[in-house]
Design a protein around this motif. Structure first.
Motif, PDB file in Angstrom:
ATOM      1  N   TRP A 140       0.795  -1.229   0.110  1.00  0.00           N
ATOM      2  CA  TRP A 140       0.054  -0.060  -0.159  1.00  0.00           C
ATOM      3  C   TRP A 140       0.983   1.237   0.033  1.00  0.00           C
ATOM      4  O   TRP A 140       1.784   1.239   0.829  1.00  0.00           O
ATOM      5  CB  TRP A 140      -0.753   0.279   1.481  1.00  0.00           C
ATOM      6  CG  TRP A 140      -1.407  -0.890   1.591  1.00  0.00           C
ATOM      7  CD1 TRP A 140      -1.332  -2.262   1.844  1.00  0.00           C
ATOM      8  CD2 TRP A 140      -3.016  -0.733   1.890  1.00  0.00           C
ATOM      9  NE1 TRP A 140      -2.478  -3.111   2.137  1.00  0.00           N
ATOM     10  CE2 TRP A 140      -3.428  -2.091   2.102  1.00  0.00           C
ATOM     11  CE3 TRP A 140      -3.999   0.389   1.863  1.00  0.00           C
ATOM     12  CZ2 TRP A 140      -4.869  -2.574   2.534  1.00  0.00           C
ATOM     13  CZ3 TRP A 140      -5.126  -0.088   2.330  1.00  0.00           C
ATOM     14  CH2 TRP A 140      -5.647  -1.154   2.721  1.00  0.00           C
ATOM     15  N   GLU A 141       0.479   2.134  -0.848  1.00  0.00           N
ATOM     16  CA  GLU A 141       1.252   3.506  -0.423  1.00  0.00           C
ATOM     17  C   GLU A 141       0.097   4.323  -0.078  1.00  0.00           C
ATOM     18  O   GLU A 141      -0.851   4.499  -0.753  1.00  0.00           O
ATOM     19  CB  GLU A 141       1.524   3.907  -2.138  1.00  0.00           C
ATOM     20  CG  GLU A 141       3.000   4.333  -2.295  1.00  0.00           C
ATOM     21  CD  GLU A 141       3.203   4.765  -3.611  1.00  0.00           C
ATOM     22  OE1 GLU A 141       4.618   4.977  -3.860  1.00  0.00           O
ATOM     23  OE2 GLU A 141       2.355   5.100  -4.476  1.00  0.00           O
ATOM     24  N   VAL A 142       0.620   4.931   0.954  1.00  0.00           N
ATOM     25  CA  VAL A 142      -0.534   5.916   1.573  1.00  0.00           C
ATOM     26  C   VAL A 142      -0.044   7.146   1.904  1.00  0.00           C
ATOM     27  O   VAL A 142       0.882   7.686   2.358  1.00  0.00           O
ATOM     28  CB  VAL A 142      -0.939   4.941   3.032  1.00  0.00           C
ATOM     29  CG1 VAL A 142      -1.701   6.020   3.814  1.00  0.00           C
ATOM     30  CG2 VAL A 142      -1.153   3.809   2.920  1.00  0.00           C
ATOM     31  N   VAL A 182      -5.531   5.937   0.806  1.00  0.00           N
ATOM     32  CA  VAL A 182      -4.488   4.862   0.086  1.00  0.00           C
ATOM     33  C   VAL A 182      -4.173   5.640  -1.373  1.00  0.00           C
ATOM     34  O   VAL A 182      -5.188   5.998  -2.162  1.00  0.00           O
ATOM     35  CB  VAL A 182      -5.268   3.593   0.023  1.00  0.00           C
ATOM     36  CG1 VAL A 182      -4.468   2.610  -0.949  1.00  0.00           C
ATOM     37  CG2 VAL A 182      -5.740   3.160   1.168  1.00  0.00           C
ATOM     38  N   LEU A 183      -2.954   5.832  -1.877  1.00  0.00           N
ATOM     39  CA  LEU A 183      -2.751   6.363  -2.974  1.00  0.00           C
ATOM     40  C   LEU A 183      -2.662   5.320  -4.134  1.00  0.00           C
ATOM     41  O   LEU A 183      -3.059   5.472  -5.288  1.00  0.00           O
ATOM     42  CB  LEU A 183      -1.292   7.125  -3.048  1.00  0.00           C
ATOM     43  CG  LEU A 183      -1.147   8.363  -2.247  1.00  0.00           C
ATOM     44  CD1 LEU A 183       0.204   8.738  -1.882  1.00  0.00           C
ATOM     45  CD2 LEU A 183      -2.147   9.405  -2.993  1.00  0.00           C
ATOM     46  N   ASP A 184      -2.022   4.032  -3.785  1.00  0.00           N
ATOM     47  CA  ASP A 184      -1.842   2.965  -4.582  1.00  0.00           C
ATOM     48  C   ASP A 184      -1.794   1.854  -4.020  1.00  0.00           C
ATOM     49  O   ASP A 184      -1.752   1.832  -2.867  1.00  0.00           O
ATOM     50  CB  ASP A 184      -0.515   3.162  -5.482  1.00  0.00           C
ATOM     51  CG  ASP A 184      -0.493   2.582  -6.739  1.00  0.00           C
ATOM     52  OD1 ASP A 184      -1.414   1.858  -7.177  1.00  0.00           O
ATOM     53  OD2 ASP A 184       0.274   2.612  -7.499  1.00  0.00           O
ATOM     54  N   LEU A 185      -2.009   0.736  -4.725  1.00  0.00           N
ATOM     55  CA  LEU A 185      -1.884  -0.728  -4.233  1.00  0.00           C
ATOM     56  C   LEU A 185      -1.506  -1.462  -5.274  1.00  0.00           C
ATOM     57  O   LEU A 185      -2.072  -1.387  -6.413  1.00  0.00           O
ATOM     58  CB  LEU A 185      -3.561  -0.889  -3.593  1.00  0.00           C
ATOM     59  CG  LEU A 185      -3.802  -2.415  -2.961  1.00  0.00           C
ATOM     60  CD1 LEU A 185      -3.304  -2.324  -1.469  1.00  0.00           C
ATOM     61  CD2 LEU A 185      -5.237  -2.602  -2.781  1.00  0.00           C
ATOM     62  N   ARG A 198     -10.540  -0.804  -8.697  1.00  0.00           N
ATOM     63  CA  ARG A 198      -9.425  -0.026  -7.965  1.00  0.00           C
ATOM     64  C   ARG A 198     -10.283   0.788  -6.787  1.00  0.00           C
ATOM     65  O   ARG A 198      -9.580   1.167  -5.708  1.00  0.00           O
ATOM     66  CB  ARG A 198      -8.611   0.806  -8.843  1.00  0.00           C
ATOM     67  CG  ARG A 198      -7.640   0.102  -9.745  1.00  0.00           C
ATOM     68  CD  ARG A 198      -7.145   1.048 -10.797  1.00  0.00           C
ATOM     69  NE  ARG A 198      -6.402   1.985 -10.351  1.00  0.00           N
ATOM     70  CZ  ARG A 198      -4.871   1.810 -10.066  1.00  0.00           C
ATOM     71  NH1 ARG A 198      -4.462   0.666 -10.121  1.00  0.00           N
ATOM     72  NH2 ARG A 198      -4.247   3.043  -9.552  1.00  0.00           N
ATOM     73  N   ASP A 199     -11.288   1.502  -7.371  1.00  0.00           N
ATOM     74  CA  ASP A 199     -11.796   2.335  -6.376  1.00  0.00           C
ATOM     75  C   ASP A 199     -12.277   1.525  -5.038  1.00  0.00           C
ATOM     76  O   ASP A 199     -12.680   2.482  -4.152  1.00  0.00           O
ATOM     77  CB  ASP A 199     -13.326   2.984  -6.958  1.00  0.00           C
ATOM     78  CG  ASP A 199     -12.953   3.676  -8.217  1.00  0.00           C
ATOM     79  OD1 ASP A 199     -11.683   4.107  -8.577  1.00  0.00           O
ATOM     80  OD2 ASP A 199     -13.723   3.989  -9.109  1.00  0.00           O
ATOM     81  N   ILE A 202      -8.302   2.398  -3.612  1.00  0.00           N
ATOM     82  CA  ILE A 202      -7.674   3.499  -3.830  1.00  0.00           C
ATOM     83  C   ILE A 202      -8.627   4.841  -3.687  1.00  0.00           C
ATOM     84  O   ILE A 202      -9.700   4.753  -4.091  1.00  0.00           O
ATOM     85  CB  ILE A 202      -6.946   3.472  -5.037  1.00  0.00           C
ATOM     86  CG1 ILE A 202      -5.932   2.440  -5.101  1.00  0.00           C
ATOM     87  CG2 ILE A 202      -6.509   4.701  -5.526  1.00  0.00           C
ATOM     88  CD1 ILE A 202      -5.341   1.974  -6.404  1.00  0.00           C
ATOM     89  N   GLY A 203      -7.884   5.623  -3.041  1.00  0.00           N
ATOM     90  CA  GLY A 203      -8.697   6.812  -2.730  1.00  0.00           C
ATOM     91  C   GLY A 203      -9.555   6.885  -1.403  1.00  0.00           C
ATOM     92  O   GLY A 203      -9.873   7.622  -0.924  1.00  0.00           O
TER      93      GLY A 203
END
Ligand code: ADP
Length: 516
Positions: A140-142, A182-185, A198-199, A202-203
């Motif tokens: 996870w990019e947070v 969450v920016l990316d996964l 994704r939704d 993400i977000g």
């Protein structure tokens, strides 16, 4: 030399003029430096033959055989000494009144190095993406920028122990989670958290995936960010998109770069299967421990029956004495009253023994509490008093005062002490002196329990005794010490055996666990 070419020589950029067929008309000093060909050689040559020009990115409209007159873009050319250059080139046409091209002025800048850096960057980005996506770990990019902004004022407000403060202010903690987005996964992350789109993740805020019970681990990662620890690893439980919990190994990487960007990289590994195996193992261990307790009870039956019989016999005696007093012509009620009080206390004694036996025989879930070791020893010994007396064993206890409580399961701790004491008593059966000493003491970060006897000492290598089914007794199972060790290790402790001054000595070490 014309004024024009003198001026062009002063320019640091390569400037070349050529006719529509590409024949070089002028070549400034910077072109000499860039391509390594002197003016005298270059002028009159066809430019693309001389410099082996090709377009950096091939495209149908970029045909060197019919080059456009006005163009800008990237070209690759080869210098006099064979070096390949990437150039940022611009062509501009000078036209006559009819619009026909008279000559073309070209300026060029060497971007070989910049290109190399760009390519390296792109490659490293590509590798990172590949790794990010292909890792067997969910990543996870947070975005933590807002969380950081919430934490910084705390320091100014005089909060020194951030961890304690956050543990006590869970509303604040939740609010920070709602602002950590969450920016990316990666792909694995979508699979692990059961997201179809994704939704679904993400977000969204990480609060959605973080059950309140797992907040302490999150708090630890916040503290790690603020105290600039490079990374933390912990086990916790998170929620999937559908709300189902999953056990995970959780790592937070806090590189300086990410810290500056306000990004936290969280790695999550699914350990549900391992947790389930552990739970199954724990159940099996509990079953074994239970079986062993019941078997020790079997060994103690004679003395336990005797122990219960004693108060029962006393009750019978007191009751018949009371009846005699009541049958007298002048019943002595004071005597009856005191006999009744004795009956009550004897009945309580019998009930207490039966309760202890029941607790040992019960099969139940383990439950850890902070308990004083000395009290646990006293309770276990009370259970064995009669057995020791019957075997003519004298017991000495040397209990250290002010030991910190240990986090243990009461019945299991009783079982450990009972096992060691019963073993010692059995070992001393043929010894002339039968002395047992139980000691408790404090060591670094641990409390220690030692059981020492005056028996014959260990019959084999100390480690062998802890193996399952090792026994020297005709009716022994050889499971007692093996189970003691597994119970103690499950508590994070250790047990070792050695020969003491006379007999055998078993030493149990239990860690002191701070209350969180
Ligand atoms: P069991 O009591 O069924 O034999 P344990 O695992 O409790 O199983 O003990 C294994 C063996 O360790 C015993 O058979 C005995 O030989 C040895 N042992 C245990 N405690 C002592 C002791 N205090 N002194 C000497 N030998 C001991």
């Amino acid at each position: 030399m014309t004024t024009e070419s003198r001026i062009l020589d002063l320019i640091h950029e390569s400037v070349i003029t050529r006719d529509p067929a590409g024949i070089i008309l002028s070549w400034n000093a910077a072109s000499e430096a860039l391509y390594g060909w002197p003016k005298t050689t270059a002028i009159g040559c066809q430019i693309d033959d001389l410099l082996q020009s090709r377009f950096a990115a091939a495209a149908p409209d970029r045909d060197l055989m019919a080059p456009p007159a006005d163009w800008e873009g990237e070209l690759i050319r080869v210098t006099a000494n064979g070096t390949e250059l990437v150039l940022d080139v611009r062509w501009q046409a000078e036209r006559d009144a009819t619009g026909a091209v008279l000559r073309i002025v070209e300026t060029a800048r060497d971007i070989t190095e910049r290109k190399a850096i760009d390519d390296a960057l792109r490659l490293s980005e590509y590798r990172y993406r590949n790794m990010f996506e292909a890792m067997a770990v969910a990543f996870w990019e947070v975005d933590f920028t807002q969380v950081g902004a919430m934490l910084i004022p705390l320091r100014d407000q005089g909060v020194t122990d951030l961890r304690t403060w956050l543990l006590a202010n869970r509303d604040f903690v939740r609010r920070t989670m709602e602002r950590a987005i969450v920016l990316d996964l990666n792909l694995n992350g979508f699979a692990l958290f059961g997201a179809d789109t994704r939704d679904a993740i993400i977000g969204r805020a990480i609060a959605d995936f973080w059950p309140p019970a797992s907040e302490p681990v999150y708090i630890d990662s916040l503290v790690a960010t603020m105290t600039r620890q490079p990374h933390i690893v912990s086990e916790t439980r998170l929620n999937r998109v559908d709300g189902e919990p999953i056990d995970v190994l959780f790592t937070v990487s806090l590189s300086e770069n990410n810290r500056k960007r306000g990004v936290m990289l969280i790695g999550v590994v699914d350990i549900s299967a391992r947790k389930q195996a552990e739970a199954a193992l724990q159940r099996l261990q509990a079953e074994f421990a239970h079986a062993a307790r019941v078997s020790v009870l079997g060994e103690l039956t004679a003395s336990l029956a005797h122990e219960v019989n004693q108060p029962l016999a006393a009750i019978a005696t007191s009751a018949s004495a009371s009846m005699r007093w009541l049958a007298a012509e002048q019943p002595d009620l004071d005597e009856v009253r005191s006999l009744s009080a004795r009956i009550v206390s004897d009945a309580r004694r019998a009930a207490a023994i039966i309760n202890r036996v029941r607790a040992m025989a019960e099969r139940r879930e383990t439950e850890r509490q902070y308990l004083p070791l000395n009290q646990l020893v006293a309770e276990a010994v009370a259970f064995l008093d009669h057995d020791l007396a019957m075997r003519a064993v004298t017991l000495e206890t040397r209990l250290a005062s002010e030991l910190p409580p240990v986090l243990v399961d009461r019945t299991q701790l009783h079982q450990i002490v009972v096992n060691l004491v019963v073993n010692a008593a059995q070992a001393m059966a043929d010894s002339p002196t039968r002395h047992l000493c139980i000691t408790t003491s404090l060591a670094e970060g641990a409390v220690v329990l030692a059981v020492e006897d005056s028996g014959p000492g260990l019959p084999a290598h100390p480690e062998q005794l802890f193996e399952s089914f090792f026994t020297t007794k005709s009716s022994g199972m050889g499971m007692g010490l093996a189970i003691c060790r597994s119970l103690i290790e499950a508590h994070g402790g250790q047990i070792v055996a050695a020969n003491g001054a006379v007999g055998a000595r078993f030493i149990v070490t239990l860690p002191i666990t701070p209350r969180s």
